[in-house]
Design an enzyme around this catalytic site. Structure first.
Site, mmCIF file in Angstrom:
data_model
loop_
_atom_site.group_PDB
_atom_site.id
_atom_site.type_symbol
_atom_site.label_atom_id
_atom_site.label_comp_id
_atom_site.label_asym_id
_atom_site.label_seq_id
_atom_site.Cartn_x
_atom_site.Cartn_y
_atom_site.Cartn_z
ATOM 1 N N HIS A 65 19.713 6.433 27.282
ATOM 2 C CA HIS A 65 18.544 7.312 27.265
ATOM 3 C C HIS A 65 18.012 7.563 28.679
ATOM 4 C CE1 HIS A 65 15.550 9.492 25.016
ATOM 5 N NE2 HIS A 65 14.558 8.824 25.565
ATOM 6 N N ASP B 41 23.353 6.923 24.196
ATOM 7 C CA ASP B 41 21.902 6.954 24.004
ATOM 8 C C ASP B 41 21.564 6.333 22.639
ATOM 9 O OD1 ASP B 41 19.197 7.562 23.620
ATOM 10 O OD2 ASP B 41 19.371 9.517 24.588
ATOM 11 N N SER C 204 13.346 13.380 27.460
ATOM 12 C CA SER C 204 12.850 12.855 26.194
ATOM 13 C C SER C 204 11.698 13.733 25.684
ATOM 14 C CB SER C 204 12.440 11.388 26.385
ATOM 15 O OG SER C 204 12.311 10.705 25.158
#
Length: 291
Positions: A272, A244, A139
Protein backbone atom coordinates in the site's frame (compact mmCIF):
# COMPACT_ATOMS: atom_id res chain seq x y z
CA UNK A 1 21.93 11.03 12.01
CA UNK A 2 23.64 13.94 13.77
CA UNK A 3 27.07 12.56 12.95
CA UNK A 4 26.15 12.25 9.29
CA UNK A 5 24.59 15.68 8.94
CA UNK A 6 26.95 17.75 11.03
CA UNK A 7 26.10 20.60 13.40
CA UNK A 8 24.98 23.19 10.86
CA UNK A 9 22.64 20.83 9.05
CA UNK A 10 21.18 19.61 12.34
CA UNK A 11 20.28 23.19 13.26
CA UNK A 12 18.60 23.60 9.88
CA UNK A 13 16.57 20.42 10.37
CA UNK A 14 15.55 21.58 13.86
CA UNK A 15 14.45 24.89 12.37
CA UNK A 16 12.33 23.06 9.80
CA UNK A 17 10.73 20.86 12.44
CA UNK A 18 9.96 23.88 14.62
CA UNK A 19 8.01 25.65 11.87
CA UNK A 20 5.89 22.57 11.19
CA UNK A 21 4.08 22.96 14.52
CA UNK A 22 0.36 23.76 14.28
CA UNK A 23 -0.55 27.40 13.88
CA UNK A 24 2.80 28.63 12.61
CA UNK A 25 2.58 30.70 9.46
CA UNK A 26 5.98 31.31 7.98
CA UNK A 27 6.84 32.53 4.50
CA UNK A 28 10.24 30.83 4.50
CA UNK A 29 11.70 28.07 6.58
CA UNK A 30 15.35 28.45 5.64
CA UNK A 31 17.45 25.99 3.65
CA UNK A 32 16.78 22.54 5.06
CA UNK A 33 19.35 19.83 4.49
CA UNK A 34 16.68 17.19 5.06
CA UNK A 35 14.80 18.32 1.95
CA UNK A 36 17.67 19.59 -0.20
CA UNK A 37 16.01 22.98 -0.69
CA UNK A 38 13.82 25.44 1.20
CA UNK A 39 10.46 24.21 2.48
CA UNK A 40 7.68 26.62 3.33
CA UNK A 41 5.17 25.61 6.00
CA UNK A 42 2.04 27.72 6.42
CA UNK A 43 -1.69 27.79 7.06
CA UNK A 44 -4.25 29.62 4.96
CA UNK A 45 -8.00 30.19 5.31
CA UNK A 46 -10.03 28.07 2.87
CA UNK A 47 -13.77 27.33 3.04
CA UNK A 48 -14.07 28.31 6.70
CA UNK A 49 -11.05 26.37 8.01
CA UNK A 50 -7.30 26.97 8.18
CA UNK A 51 -5.51 24.44 6.00
CA UNK A 52 -1.87 23.59 6.60
CA UNK A 53 0.48 22.89 3.73
CA UNK A 54 4.16 22.50 2.92
CA UNK A 55 5.65 23.88 -0.28
CA UNK A 56 8.95 23.30 -2.02
CA UNK A 57 10.49 23.71 -5.46
CA UNK A 58 10.47 26.47 -8.03
CA UNK A 59 9.17 24.80 -11.19
CA UNK A 60 6.31 26.08 -13.33
CA UNK A 61 4.43 22.79 -13.00
CA UNK A 62 2.41 22.80 -9.76
CA UNK A 63 1.87 19.40 -8.10
CA UNK A 64 -0.40 18.76 -5.12
CA UNK A 65 0.26 15.73 -2.90
CA UNK A 66 -2.92 14.31 -1.36
CA UNK A 67 -2.45 12.04 1.71
CA UNK A 68 -4.39 9.00 2.83
CA UNK A 69 -6.58 8.31 5.85
CA UNK A 70 -5.25 10.19 8.92
CA UNK A 71 -2.36 11.38 6.75
CA UNK A 72 -0.51 14.65 6.33
CA UNK A 73 2.22 15.95 4.09
CA UNK A 74 4.97 15.28 6.60
CA UNK A 75 3.86 11.73 7.50
CA UNK A 76 2.87 10.55 4.02
CA UNK A 77 5.22 12.16 1.50
CA UNK A 78 8.71 12.62 2.92
CA UNK A 79 10.57 11.16 -0.10
CA UNK A 80 8.43 13.12 -2.55
CA UNK A 81 8.90 16.46 -0.74
CA UNK A 82 12.61 15.74 -0.57
CA UNK A 83 13.35 14.36 -4.02
CA UNK A 84 10.81 15.35 -6.67
CA UNK A 85 12.56 17.63 -9.18
CA UNK A 86 12.60 21.13 -7.68
CA UNK A 87 13.39 22.85 -10.99
CA UNK A 88 10.54 21.24 -12.88
CA UNK A 89 7.91 21.25 -10.15
CA UNK A 90 6.49 23.35 -7.36
CA UNK A 91 5.31 20.71 -4.90
CA UNK A 92 2.57 21.38 -2.34
CA UNK A 93 1.68 18.77 0.31
CA UNK A 94 -1.53 19.56 2.16
CA UNK A 95 -3.19 18.36 5.35
CA UNK A 96 -6.96 17.90 4.77
CA UNK A 97 -9.25 19.48 7.36
CA UNK A 98 -9.08 17.64 10.68
CA UNK A 99 -5.83 15.89 9.71
CA UNK A 100 -2.22 16.79 10.46
CA UNK A 101 -1.89 20.45 11.36
CA UNK A 102 -5.20 21.47 9.73
CA UNK A 103 -6.81 21.40 13.17
CA UNK A 104 -9.12 22.61 14.50
CA UNK A 105 -11.63 21.37 13.49
CA UNK A 106 -11.55 17.73 14.51
CA UNK A 107 -12.01 15.41 11.57
CA UNK A 108 -15.54 14.26 10.77
CA UNK A 109 -16.94 12.03 8.07
CA UNK A 110 -20.27 13.16 6.62
CA UNK A 111 -21.36 11.29 3.50
CA UNK A 112 -19.79 13.97 1.29
CA UNK A 113 -16.39 14.08 3.01
CA UNK A 114 -14.48 13.09 -0.13
CA UNK A 115 -16.33 15.75 -2.14
CA UNK A 116 -15.54 18.27 0.61
CA UNK A 117 -11.85 17.34 0.52
CA UNK A 118 -11.77 17.68 -3.26
CA UNK A 119 -13.24 21.19 -3.11
CA UNK A 120 -10.89 22.15 -0.25
CA UNK A 121 -7.88 20.88 -2.20
CA UNK A 122 -8.73 22.77 -5.38
CA UNK A 123 -9.67 25.94 -3.50
CA UNK A 124 -6.40 25.76 -1.54
CA UNK A 125 -4.38 25.71 -4.76
CA UNK A 126 -6.44 28.55 -6.20
CA UNK A 127 -5.89 30.54 -3.00
CA UNK A 128 -2.15 29.96 -3.48
CA UNK A 129 -2.56 31.44 -7.00
CA UNK A 130 -1.79 28.35 -9.05
CA UNK A 131 -3.53 28.53 -12.43
CA UNK A 132 -3.49 24.77 -13.00
CA UNK A 133 -2.29 21.79 -10.97
CA UNK A 134 -1.40 18.11 -11.24
CA UNK A 135 -2.41 15.68 -8.52
CA UNK A 136 -0.56 12.85 -6.78
CA UNK A 137 -3.12 11.05 -4.63
CA UNK A 138 -2.51 8.13 -2.28
CA UNK A 139 -5.32 5.93 -0.93
CA UNK A 140 -8.09 8.26 0.31
CA UNK A 141 -6.11 11.03 -1.38
CA UNK A 142 -6.43 9.10 -4.64
CA UNK A 143 -10.21 9.09 -4.25
CA UNK A 144 -10.12 12.83 -3.54
CA UNK A 145 -7.96 13.34 -6.64
CA UNK A 146 -10.40 11.41 -8.85
CA UNK A 147 -13.30 13.54 -7.63
CA UNK A 148 -11.32 16.77 -8.07
CA UNK A 149 -10.36 15.80 -11.62
CA UNK A 150 -13.99 14.98 -12.47
CA UNK A 151 -15.47 18.07 -10.83
CA UNK A 152 -12.84 20.60 -11.97
CA UNK A 153 -11.57 19.24 -15.31
CA UNK A 154 -10.21 22.55 -16.61
CA UNK A 155 -8.09 23.03 -13.49
CA UNK A 156 -6.39 19.62 -13.35
CA UNK A 157 -3.37 19.08 -15.57
CA UNK A 158 -2.40 15.43 -14.93
CA UNK A 159 -3.02 12.89 -12.19
CA UNK A 160 -1.20 9.97 -10.58
CA UNK A 161 -3.15 7.82 -8.09
CA UNK A 162 -2.38 4.64 -6.16
CA UNK A 163 -4.16 2.64 -3.45
CA UNK A 164 -7.53 4.17 -4.38
CA UNK A 165 -10.98 2.66 -4.85
CA UNK A 166 -14.15 4.01 -6.44
CA UNK A 167 -16.54 1.84 -4.44
CA UNK A 168 -16.71 -0.36 -1.33
CA UNK A 169 -17.34 -4.12 -1.32
CA UNK A 170 -17.89 -6.76 1.34
CA UNK A 171 -14.23 -7.74 0.95
CA UNK A 172 -13.15 -4.15 1.56
CA UNK A 173 -15.31 -3.93 4.68
CA UNK A 174 -13.64 -7.05 6.07
CA UNK A 175 -10.21 -5.55 5.37
CA UNK A 176 -11.19 -2.30 7.08
CA UNK A 177 -12.31 -4.15 10.19
CA UNK A 178 -8.84 -5.62 10.42
CA UNK A 179 -7.26 -2.18 10.85
CA UNK A 180 -9.90 -0.64 13.14
CA UNK A 181 -7.85 -1.24 16.30
CA UNK A 182 -4.76 0.95 15.86
CA UNK A 183 -3.00 -0.75 18.77
CA UNK A 184 -2.57 -3.75 16.45
CA UNK A 185 -0.85 -1.74 13.72
CA UNK A 186 2.88 -2.23 13.19
CA UNK A 187 4.95 0.19 15.22
CA UNK A 188 6.53 1.65 12.09
CA UNK A 189 3.12 2.58 10.70
CA UNK A 190 1.57 3.60 14.02
CA UNK A 191 4.34 5.65 15.61
CA UNK A 192 4.43 8.70 13.29
CA UNK A 193 0.66 9.12 13.55
CA UNK A 194 0.65 8.60 17.30
CA UNK A 195 3.37 11.24 17.62
CA UNK A 196 1.44 13.65 15.40
CA UNK A 197 -1.99 13.23 17.00
CA UNK A 198 -1.60 11.63 20.40
CA UNK A 199 -3.05 8.16 20.90
CA UNK A 200 -6.62 9.19 21.77
CA UNK A 201 -7.26 11.40 18.74
CA UNK A 202 -5.48 8.91 16.50
CA UNK A 203 -7.52 5.91 17.64
CA UNK A 204 -10.87 7.73 17.80
CA UNK A 205 -10.43 9.27 14.36
CA UNK A 206 -9.53 5.90 12.88
CA UNK A 207 -12.75 4.45 14.28
CA UNK A 208 -14.71 7.43 12.93
CA UNK A 209 -13.13 6.85 9.52
CA UNK A 210 -14.29 3.21 9.63
CA UNK A 211 -17.85 4.32 10.25
CA UNK A 212 -17.51 7.00 7.58
CA UNK A 213 -16.28 4.65 4.86
CA UNK A 214 -18.95 2.06 5.74
CA UNK A 215 -21.61 4.61 4.75
CA UNK A 216 -20.79 3.98 1.10
CA UNK A 217 -21.40 0.26 1.47
CA UNK A 218 -25.10 1.03 1.92
CA UNK A 219 -25.30 3.01 -1.32
CA UNK A 220 -26.03 1.45 -4.71
CA UNK A 221 -23.01 -0.63 -5.79
CA UNK A 222 -21.11 0.66 -2.75
CA UNK A 223 -20.55 3.81 -4.74
CA UNK A 224 -17.98 6.42 -3.69
CA UNK A 225 -17.11 8.03 -7.02
CA UNK A 226 -17.60 5.39 -9.73
CA UNK A 227 -20.22 7.61 -11.42
CA UNK A 228 -17.61 10.37 -11.80
CA UNK A 229 -14.85 8.33 -13.47
CA UNK A 230 -16.10 8.90 -17.06
CA UNK A 231 -15.91 12.65 -16.39
CA UNK A 232 -12.15 12.61 -15.78
CA UNK A 233 -10.46 14.27 -18.76
CA UNK A 234 -6.83 14.66 -17.67
CA UNK A 235 -4.05 12.16 -18.47
CA UNK A 236 -4.14 9.67 -15.59
CA UNK A 237 -1.59 7.14 -14.34
CA UNK A 238 -2.86 4.44 -11.96
CA UNK A 239 -0.14 2.69 -9.99
CA UNK A 240 -0.94 -0.53 -8.14
CA UNK A 241 1.20 -2.56 -5.77
CA UNK A 242 0.44 -6.21 -6.44
CA UNK A 243 1.06 -7.05 -2.79
CA UNK A 244 -1.22 -4.30 -1.45
CA UNK A 245 -3.05 -5.91 1.52
CA UNK A 246 -5.59 -3.08 1.79
CA UNK A 247 -6.76 -2.42 -1.77
CA UNK A 248 -7.34 -5.44 -4.03
CA UNK A 249 -6.26 -5.34 -7.68
CA UNK A 250 -9.83 -5.20 -9.01
CA UNK A 251 -10.13 -1.60 -7.79
CA UNK A 252 -7.20 -0.45 -9.92
CA UNK A 253 -8.59 -2.38 -12.89
CA UNK A 254 -12.01 -0.77 -12.49
CA UNK A 255 -10.57 2.76 -12.39
CA UNK A 256 -8.34 1.98 -15.38
CA UNK A 257 -11.34 0.70 -17.35
CA UNK A 258 -13.55 3.69 -16.62
CA UNK A 259 -11.08 6.60 -16.76
CA UNK A 260 -10.70 7.20 -20.47
CA UNK A 261 -7.15 6.91 -21.78
CA UNK A 262 -5.65 6.09 -18.38
CA UNK A 263 -2.52 4.01 -17.93
CA UNK A 264 -2.09 1.21 -15.37
CA UNK A 265 1.38 0.47 -13.98
CA UNK A 266 1.86 -2.57 -11.76
CA UNK A 267 4.63 -2.85 -9.15
CA UNK A 268 5.05 -6.58 -8.41
CA UNK A 269 6.58 -6.06 -4.95
CA UNK A 270 4.62 -2.94 -4.08
CA UNK A 271 2.33 -2.81 -1.06
CA UNK A 272 0.00 0.00 0.00
CA UNK A 273 2.88 2.37 0.77
CA UNK A 274 4.76 1.70 -2.47
CA UNK A 275 5.74 5.39 -2.86
CA UNK A 276 7.63 5.17 0.44
CA UNK A 277 9.04 1.65 0.16
CA UNK A 278 10.13 2.11 -3.47
CA UNK A 279 10.46 5.90 -3.42
CA UNK A 280 13.10 6.28 -6.14
CA UNK A 281 11.23 4.06 -8.58
CA UNK A 282 7.93 5.76 -7.82
CA UNK A 283 9.34 9.30 -8.08
CA UNK A 284 10.90 8.57 -11.47
CA UNK A 285 7.63 7.05 -12.68
CA UNK A 286 5.69 10.12 -11.53
CA UNK A 287 8.18 12.64 -12.93
CA UNK A 288 8.31 10.93 -16.32
CA UNK A 289 4.52 10.89 -16.51
CA UNK A 290 4.07 14.49 -15.38
CA UNK A 291 6.59 15.95 -17.83
Amino acid sequence: MAEVLGGCAVRQVRLLLSVLKPGNHVPYAGPAAAFGTSVTSAKVAVNGVHLHYQRTGEGEHAVLLLPGMLGSGETDFGPQIKNLNKKLFTVVAWDPRGYGHSRPPDRDFPLDFFERDAKDAVDLMKTLKFKKVSLLGWSDGGITALIAAARYPSYINKMVIWGANAYVTEEDETIYQGIRDVSKWSERTRKPLETLYGYDYFSKTCEKWMDGIKQFKHLSDGNICRHLLPLVQCPTLIVHGEKDPLVPRFHADFIHKHVRGSRLHLMPEGKHNLHLRFANEFNKLAEDFLQ
